[in-house]
Scaffold this motif. Sequence first.
Motif, PDB file in Angstrom:
ATOM      1  N   ILE A  81       0.951  -1.330  -0.042  1.00  0.00           N
ATOM      2  CA  ILE A  81       0.035   0.076  -0.047  1.00  0.00           C
ATOM      3  C   ILE A  81       1.036   1.251   0.044  1.00  0.00           C
ATOM      4  CG2 ILE A  81      -1.696   1.472   1.182  1.00  0.00           C
ATOM      5  CD1 ILE A  81      -2.757  -1.290   2.358  1.00  0.00           C
ATOM      6  N   LEU A  82       2.066   1.269   0.968  1.00  0.00           N
ATOM      7  CA  LEU A  82       2.964   2.496   0.812  1.00  0.00           C
ATOM      8  C   LEU A  82       3.371   2.621  -0.670  1.00  0.00           C
ATOM      9  CD1 LEU A  82       4.609   2.164   4.335  1.00  0.00           C
ATOM     10  CD2 LEU A  82       2.883   3.756   3.566  1.00  0.00           C
ATOM     11  N   THR A  83       3.878   1.369  -1.320  1.00  0.00           N
ATOM     12  CA  THR A  83       4.573   1.650  -2.522  1.00  0.00           C
ATOM     13  C   THR A  83       3.696   2.370  -3.500  1.00  0.00           C
ATOM     14  OG1 THR A  83       5.751  -0.452  -2.100  1.00  0.00           O
ATOM     15  CG2 THR A  83       5.590   0.168  -4.491  1.00  0.00           C
ATOM     16  N   VAL A  84       2.384   1.691  -3.488  1.00  0.00           N
ATOM     17  CA  VAL A  84       1.090   2.266  -4.300  1.00  0.00           C
ATOM     18  C   VAL A  84       1.060   3.545  -4.070  1.00  0.00           C
ATOM     19  CG1 VAL A  84      -1.222   2.171  -5.304  1.00  0.00           C
ATOM     20  CG2 VAL A  84       0.547   0.103  -4.756  1.00  0.00           C
ATOM     21  N   ALA A  85       0.974   4.188  -2.733  1.00  0.00           N
ATOM     22  CA  ALA A  85       0.707   5.414  -2.505  1.00  0.00           C
ATOM     23  C   ALA A  85       1.819   6.387  -2.987  1.00  0.00           C
ATOM     24  CB  ALA A  85       0.588   5.613  -0.966  1.00  0.00           C
ATOM     25  N   LEU A  86       3.069   5.853  -2.848  1.00  0.00           N
ATOM     26  CA  LEU A  86       4.268   6.635  -3.380  1.00  0.00           C
ATOM     27  C   LEU A  86       4.147   6.662  -4.969  1.00  0.00           C
ATOM     28  CD1 LEU A  86       7.148   7.889  -2.639  1.00  0.00           C
ATOM     29  CD2 LEU A  86       8.021   5.704  -3.001  1.00  0.00           C
ATOM     30  N   LEU A  88       1.452   6.820  -6.601  1.00  0.00           N
ATOM     31  CA  LEU A  88       0.363   7.915  -7.219  1.00  0.00           C
ATOM     32  C   LEU A  88       0.788   9.313  -6.482  1.00  0.00           C
ATOM     33  CD1 LEU A  88      -2.771   5.824  -5.718  1.00  0.00           C
ATOM     34  CD2 LEU A  88      -2.152   6.250  -8.016  1.00  0.00           C
ATOM     35  N   GLY A  89       1.625   9.573  -5.462  1.00  0.00           N
ATOM     36  CA  GLY A  89       1.997  10.952  -4.738  1.00  0.00           C
ATOM     37  C   GLY A  89       2.690  11.483  -6.090  1.00  0.00           C
ATOM     38  N   SER A  90       3.690  10.664  -6.549  1.00  0.00           N
ATOM     39  CA  SER A  90       4.805  10.853  -7.645  1.00  0.00           C
ATOM     40  C   SER A  90       4.015  11.365  -8.885  1.00  0.00           C
ATOM     41  CB  SER A  90       5.869  10.065  -7.608  1.00  0.00           C
ATOM     42  OG  SER A  90       6.653   9.411  -6.656  1.00  0.00           O
ATOM     43  N   LEU A 179      -5.391  -0.065 -10.847  1.00  0.00           N
ATOM     44  CA  LEU A 179      -5.120   0.370  -9.702  1.00  0.00           C
ATOM     45  C   LEU A 179      -5.227  -0.756  -8.651  1.00  0.00           C
ATOM     46  CD1 LEU A 179      -3.237   2.325  -8.034  1.00  0.00           C
ATOM     47  CD2 LEU A 179      -5.415   3.691  -7.525  1.00  0.00           C
ATOM     48  N   THR A 183      -2.534  -3.174  -6.613  1.00  0.00           N
ATOM     49  CA  THR A 183      -2.546  -3.401  -5.351  1.00  0.00           C
ATOM     50  C   THR A 183      -2.712  -4.467  -4.782  1.00  0.00           C
ATOM     51  OG1 THR A 183      -3.344  -0.988  -5.064  1.00  0.00           O
ATOM     52  CG2 THR A 183      -3.349  -2.356  -3.065  1.00  0.00           C
TER      53      THR A 183
END
Length: 387
Positions: A81-86, A88-90, A179, A183
């Motif tokens: 989840i943190l990898t996907v969030a990173l 998406l944030g990028s 997405l 995930t």
Amino acid sequence: MRPAPEENRPREASGQPRLVIVNLLPTALIVLALLLALNFFGLVATPLLVITLAVLLAAALNPLVLWGQTTLRLPRPVAAILTVALLLGSLALLGRLLVPVLIAQVSSFAAGLPADAFLLGQRVDAWLNERPTLNALLGESVLDDVSSRATALVTGLIPQVVNLALSTAGTLALGVFGLVILTFTLAQPAPLVQGLLSAVPEARREWVGAVAARVMGSLSRWGRGMLLLMLAVGGANALGLWALGVDNWLLYGVIAAFGEIVPTVGPIFAALPPILATLADEPGKALGVALLALVIQQVENYVLVPFVLGGSANLHPVSVTAGVLLFGSVFGLVGAFLTVPFLILIKALYEEVLLARRRPASEADAQAIVEGASAEAHPERHGTGGG
């Protein structure tokens, strides 16, 4: 198809054996199944592309998830989840910086496209009028046909842009599905692998697991390399065109980045829009734009591709180009994009199934054939001429 044994073959009145096809039904069913599969692939090409992109992206991001597991001691779902969030944030930060400029340049490009096409046609006509021999060789009908096709293409682009804008909602929906697949694939890959292995006879599971690990490793390296290559080539094109003072430089940089998706021929076609646009507006800049595209492609081929992609695929350029032609002809743009993943899978199966049972031909054997063919084509150079 298999003929009946000699002693069981029916004979005609003349006494000659008659060929009897004993497996016509299985052959017909196989052909029908292939046709249905091709038709089904065409119907689900877009969703299949989304699924494939999600799986390839998951393979590329898997090392980051493993790093979160081993170094940060995070549970795999949390690391995923943190990898996907990173990710998406990028993408959100990049979009905040670039999307407004890109939208303005797309509008400018669409508004000026008919005028640019008209000016380019006039310049081509003037250039041909200065060369009557070439003009006579091409003929008026050919020139008129090219002109009418170009005009139809330009006028048809605007409705296509409108349709693309109207289909944004569907694209966003597919993006959400992709997405979700990404995930869950990152968070829980083991059940998917377990299901794959369970469908294989127990005696062959170790071999299938080794082949799957090899393919996924190659796809992972290729996926990460392609992302870096797209960023490097797109950024280099955008900065170079901006330095040359070319309008819509960011749009052309994005086109160049996405041109990397289609191997070999994609970068060539991606280089044409800025060259043709500058040729219509400012012919003096067209040579500079063409030289910029040539330099970037040479740096990409001899520096970036070996360094970034390395031996992730290790495919011959002829294999990639032929694959783009074949898969693109059958499945369109989706097939052209999936050429390298398909070839990675085909190459792994070829080497594990066929080459594992026999000694591969040596490079010396291949070189002997090449030199032998050259000797046959030019006997006078090798002292084998008749006389």
